[in-house]
Design a protein around this motif. Structure first.
Motif, PDB file in Angstrom:
ATOM      1  N   ALA A 403       0.855  -1.194   0.000  1.00 56.38           N
ATOM      2  CA  ALA A 403       0.000   0.000   0.000  1.00 56.38           C
ATOM      3  C   ALA A 403       0.889   1.242   0.000  1.00 56.38           C
ATOM      4  O   ALA A 403       2.076   1.161   0.322  1.00 56.38           O
ATOM      5  CB  ALA A 403      -0.894  -0.002   1.230  1.00 56.38           C
ATOM      6  N   ILE A 404       0.316   2.369  -0.378  1.00 60.00           N
ATOM      7  CA  ILE A 404       1.087   3.618  -0.369  1.00 60.00           C
ATOM      8  C   ILE A 404       0.502   4.554   0.669  1.00 60.00           C
ATOM      9  O   ILE A 404      -0.713   4.677   0.805  1.00 60.00           O
ATOM     10  CB  ILE A 404       1.096   4.276  -1.762  1.00 60.00           C
ATOM     11  N   GLU A 405       1.403   5.182   1.409  1.00 61.04           N
ATOM     12  CA  GLU A 405       0.971   6.124   2.426  1.00 61.04           C
ATOM     13  C   GLU A 405       0.574   7.457   1.798  1.00 61.04           C
ATOM     14  O   GLU A 405       1.238   7.938   0.889  1.00 61.04           O
ATOM     15  CB  GLU A 405       2.127   6.355   3.407  1.00 61.04           C
ATOM     16  N   LEU A 406      -0.515   8.018   2.313  1.00 60.91           N
ATOM     17  CA  LEU A 406      -0.738   9.441   2.113  1.00 60.91           C
ATOM     18  C   LEU A 406      -0.432  10.012   3.492  1.00 60.91           C
ATOM     19  O   LEU A 406      -1.247   9.917   4.411  1.00 60.91           O
ATOM     20  CB  LEU A 406      -2.173   9.752   1.681  1.00 60.91           C
ATOM     21  N   ASN A 407       0.774  10.506   3.649  1.00 64.81           N
ATOM     22  CA  ASN A 407       1.183  11.045   4.934  1.00 64.81           C
ATOM     23  C   ASN A 407       0.357  12.293   5.193  1.00 64.81           C
ATOM     24  O   ASN A 407       0.389  13.252   4.424  1.00 64.81           O
ATOM     25  CB  ASN A 407       2.672  11.374   4.912  1.00 64.81           C
ATOM     26  N   ALA A 408      -0.427  12.258   6.290  1.00 62.79           N
ATOM     27  CA  ALA A 408      -1.444  13.294   6.505  1.00 62.79           C
ATOM     28  C   ALA A 408      -0.909  14.526   7.204  1.00 62.79           C
ATOM     29  O   ALA A 408      -1.656  15.482   7.417  1.00 62.79           O
ATOM     30  CB  ALA A 408      -2.588  12.698   7.307  1.00 62.79           C
ATOM     31  N   HIS A 409       0.366  14.524   7.557  1.00 65.71           N
ATOM     32  CA  HIS A 409       0.903  15.745   8.153  1.00 65.71           C
ATOM     33  C   HIS A 409       0.710  16.885   7.164  1.00 65.71           C
ATOM     34  O   HIS A 409       1.068  16.747   5.989  1.00 65.71           O
ATOM     35  CB  HIS A 409       2.392  15.569   8.486  1.00 65.71           C
ATOM     36  N   PRO A 410       0.144  18.017   7.623  1.00 67.94           N
ATOM     37  CA  PRO A 410      -0.175  19.076   6.654  1.00 67.94           C
ATOM     38  C   PRO A 410       1.022  19.658   5.903  1.00 67.94           C
ATOM     39  O   PRO A 410       0.836  20.352   4.906  1.00 67.94           O
ATOM     40  CB  PRO A 410      -0.883  20.149   7.493  1.00 67.94           C
ATOM     41  N   TYR A 411       2.230  19.373   6.357  1.00 64.05           N
ATOM     42  CA  TYR A 411       3.410  19.821   5.611  1.00 64.05           C
ATOM     43  C   TYR A 411       3.838  18.796   4.566  1.00 64.05           C
ATOM     44  O   TYR A 411       4.673  19.080   3.716  1.00 64.05           O
ATOM     45  CB  TYR A 411       4.615  20.053   6.530  1.00 64.05           C
ATOM     46  N   ARG A 412       3.334  17.598   4.689  1.00 61.43           N
ATOM     47  CA  ARG A 412       3.768  16.552   3.756  1.00 61.43           C
ATOM     48  C   ARG A 412       2.714  16.265   2.687  1.00 61.43           C
ATOM     49  O   ARG A 412       2.937  16.465   1.518  1.00 61.43           O
ATOM     50  CB  ARG A 412       4.095  15.262   4.529  1.00 61.43           C
ATOM     51  N   LEU A 413       1.567  15.726   3.101  1.00 68.41           N
ATOM     52  CA  LEU A 413       0.519  15.295   2.157  1.00 68.41           C
ATOM     53  C   LEU A 413       1.160  14.566   0.982  1.00 68.41           C
ATOM     54  O   LEU A 413       0.959  14.906  -0.191  1.00 68.41           O
ATOM     55  CB  LEU A 413      -0.328  16.494   1.723  1.00 68.41           C
ATOM     56  N   ASP A 414       1.905  13.567   1.320  1.00 69.15           N
ATOM     57  CA  ASP A 414       2.786  12.845   0.400  1.00 69.15           C
ATOM     58  C   ASP A 414       2.433  11.366   0.520  1.00 69.15           C
ATOM     59  O   ASP A 414       2.579  10.810   1.606  1.00 69.15           O
ATOM     60  CB  ASP A 414       4.234  13.123   0.868  1.00 69.15           C
ATOM     61  N   ILE A 415       1.849  10.754  -0.434  1.00 67.33           N
ATOM     62  CA  ILE A 415       1.844  10.898  -1.864  1.00 67.33           C
ATOM     63  C   ILE A 415       0.940  12.068  -2.288  1.00 67.33           C
ATOM     64  O   ILE A 415      -0.102  12.310  -1.682  1.00 67.33           O
ATOM     65  CB  ILE A 415       1.361   9.575  -2.528  1.00 67.33           C
ATOM     66  N   ASP A 416       1.348  12.757  -3.317  1.00 69.08           N
ATOM     67  CA  ASP A 416       0.559  13.856  -3.849  1.00 69.08           C
ATOM     68  C   ASP A 416      -0.776  13.298  -4.348  1.00 69.08           C
ATOM     69  O   ASP A 416      -0.807  12.269  -5.016  1.00 69.08           O
ATOM     70  CB  ASP A 416       1.328  14.498  -5.013  1.00 69.08           C
ATOM     71  N   TRP A 417      -1.876  13.995  -4.009  1.00 67.07           N
ATOM     72  CA  TRP A 417      -3.215  13.491  -4.368  1.00 67.07           C
ATOM     73  C   TRP A 417      -3.392  13.315  -5.868  1.00 67.07           C
ATOM     74  O   TRP A 417      -4.213  12.516  -6.315  1.00 67.07           O
ATOM     75  CB  TRP A 417      -4.309  14.402  -3.803  1.00 67.07           C
ATOM     76  N   ARG A 418      -2.601  14.024  -6.662  1.00 63.57           N
ATOM     77  CA  ARG A 418      -2.739  13.908  -8.119  1.00 63.57           C
ATOM     78  C   ARG A 418      -2.400  12.505  -8.621  1.00 63.57           C
ATOM     79  O   ARG A 418      -2.747  12.138  -9.728  1.00 63.57           O
ATOM     80  CB  ARG A 418      -1.872  14.962  -8.822  1.00 63.57           C
ATOM     81  N   TRP A 419      -1.677  11.735  -7.786  1.00 64.30           N
ATOM     82  CA  TRP A 419      -1.308  10.374  -8.184  1.00 64.30           C
ATOM     83  C   TRP A 419      -2.272   9.319  -7.660  1.00 64.30           C
ATOM     84  O   TRP A 419      -2.148   8.143  -7.998  1.00 64.30           O
ATOM     85  CB  TRP A 419       0.136  10.065  -7.746  1.00 64.30           C
TER      86      TRP A 419
END
Ligand SMILES: [Zn+2]
Ligand SMILES: [Zn+2]
Length: 477
Positions: A403-419
């Motif tokens: 699975a891929i993380e959407l790191n929810a820290h507001p400075y990260r938000l990584d993976i980018d939602w566009r992906w």
């Protein structure tokens, strides 16, 4: 001259003749620009900046802010909780003056403004609009739509100086104006918004009149949402209340602020069914990464707690560093004892795309890896993140059931939602992880959900929207 020795005199002469010092230029050449920029932060002098750079490998103001949020400065010699708080405040102020704001900071101000209007003018229609209503990860201005000309002069002035734009309209065309000010220009062209009949009673009615499904504000970017809406193919987006647990969190065992018990109890209070502890692994020395004996100690504590907290469950996880060559950070003997493994890159971030892909894919292919943590390492408004070929990484996750993380820290938000759409196309699950370093950090999952909705994530494809029974099964399969 008194007090000026020979070497200082020479330097003064050099400075006067050339306007610069060769030795200083040489040193500046070896110092990253971000470190030099750090010297402009109120409250820390060159000695402390040097210490941050050498001991914590902090090379920019953004990284320093993140280090504050992870409590890295508290333990550092000569620093402490007070200094950390001061540094954090100084940086936030500096960033604010650059005119760009993290969504979370803008949202706090925006909510206050809306509340104030509702108190002073309870009968007036009002809504946030524009980028903040689309929940964009970076905000430059807060747009507020009000269906009456009211006096806003004495309204609260946002502390962080984020600009606020009040838009006034008639009550009769409130919803049309709301559509026109929320969406991007691209979206408006695609929906033929000019064809909408005026005096509509709701946004739902407007989309219906244009012959399509209702499009949630977060989606109105002008990507492929209109095409999907015309074919009635927009799925039901995930909601914050769909989350059933929090994976990837830190405790006192590594660089977290709270104990395991405190974190678990907070999760129970928030209504979650499970908690995944993912402290740092042994190579993350700057974050007090866990030596194998500490891992075993934590396991023992988890087992005791799990008996007490039934039916709530703590999962034995780890945030394993992805080493420079793509290996995970423990021997097989330790790795196989975890319920799940989040694999993340924390060191040697300066990689070209090829190196980053190879390193990540090797970690993804490791049979112990469950989730790929913050896939690019970006810090919004401060660090770009290493370059990765998203398609290749997502394909590798699909092939290895990671699975891929959407790191929810507001400075990260990584993976980018566009992906996210590509992840969904490849049947790769997304885990909305708070990466909490303090119990309040668990609430950051809200920002993760905001970003996930922009990427059209559904509850079904979100790992931590699974129930306890489902995720137990998932971890053992
Ligand atoms: Zn991490
Ligand atoms: Zn973490």
């Amino acid at each position: 001259m008194e007090g000026v020795g020979k070497s200082l005199a020479l330097k003064i002469t050099e400075l006067q003749t050339n306007g610069s010092l060769a030795e200083l230029n040489k040193l500046l050449g070896k110092t990253p620009n971000g470190v030099i920029e750090m010297l402009s932060i109120k409250g820390i002098g060159p000695k402390k900046v040097g210490q941050l750079w050498r001991e914590l490998e902090v090379e920019s103001i953004g990284e320093l802010l993140y280090a504050c949020n992870e409590n890295r400065l508290i333990e550092l010699k000569g620093f402490g909780e007070k200094t950390q708080a001061q540094v954090k405040k100084a940086i936030e102020f500096k960033m604010a003056s650059a005119g760009k704001f993290h969504y979370y900071a803008a949202e706090i101000v925006a909510d206050k403004i809306i509340a104030e209007i509702k108190i002073k003018h309870p009968a007036v229609l009002v809504s946030l609009t524009g980028a903040i209503r689309r929940k964009c990860e970076i905000i430059e201005i807060i747009d507020v739509l009000i269906a009456e000309k009211i006096n806003t002069e004495n309204f609260i002035k946002p502390e962080n100086s984020i600009p606020v734009n009040f838009i006034f309209c008639d009550k009769d065309n409130f919803y049309d104006t709301l559509i026109n000010t929320t969406a991007t220009a691209e979206h408006l062209v695609l929906i033929d918004s000019f064809k909408a009949s005026t005096k509509n009673k709701s946004e739902e009615a407007i989309y219906e009149s244009l012959g399509m499904q209702y499009i949630e504000p977060e989606l109105r970017e002008g990507l492929n949402e209109v095409k999907l809406a015309r074919n009635k193919n927009i799925p039901k987006l995930i909601e914050y209340k769909d989350l059933r647990g929090a994976l990837h969190n830190h405790t006192k065992y590594s660089d977290g602020y709270n104990t395991l018990t405190e974190m678990a109890e907070e999760c129970i209070k928030l209504g979650y069914e499970y908690f995944g502890v993912c402290d740092h692994s042994q190579s993350a020395f700057y974050a007090s990464g866990m030596k194998p004996e500490n891992v075993l100690k934590q396991f023992a504590e988890i087992e005791v707690l799990n008996k007490q907290l039934v039916p709530f469950k703590i999962f034995k996880g780890i945030e394993s560093d992805i080493l420079n060559d793509g290996r995970l950070d423990y021997d097989e003997e330790i790795l196989k004892q975890f319920d799940f493994v989040v694999a993340s890159v924390h060191s040697n971030l300066k990689m070209d795309e090829e190196k980053a892909n190879t390193r990540l894919i090797k970690a993804i292919e490791n049979p112990h890896t469950t989730i790929l943590g913050h896939p690019t390492g970006r810090l919004l408004l401060s660090r770009q993140g290493y370059p990765v070929n998203h398609k290749k990484i997502i394909d590798a996750c699909a092939a290895n059931n990671v699975a891929i993380e959407l790191n929810a820290h507001p400075y990260r938000l990584d993976i980018d939602w566009r992906w996210i759409p590509y992840c969904l196309e490849k049947n790769v699950k997304i885990s909305i992880n708070p990466d909490a370093h303090v119990k309040e950090g668990l609430l950051d999952m809200y920002y993760g959900v905001c970003a996930a909705r922009k990427g059209m994530l559904t509850k079904e494809m979100c790992l931590n929207a699974m129930s306890l029974t489902e995720i137990e099964k998932y971890f053992t399969s």
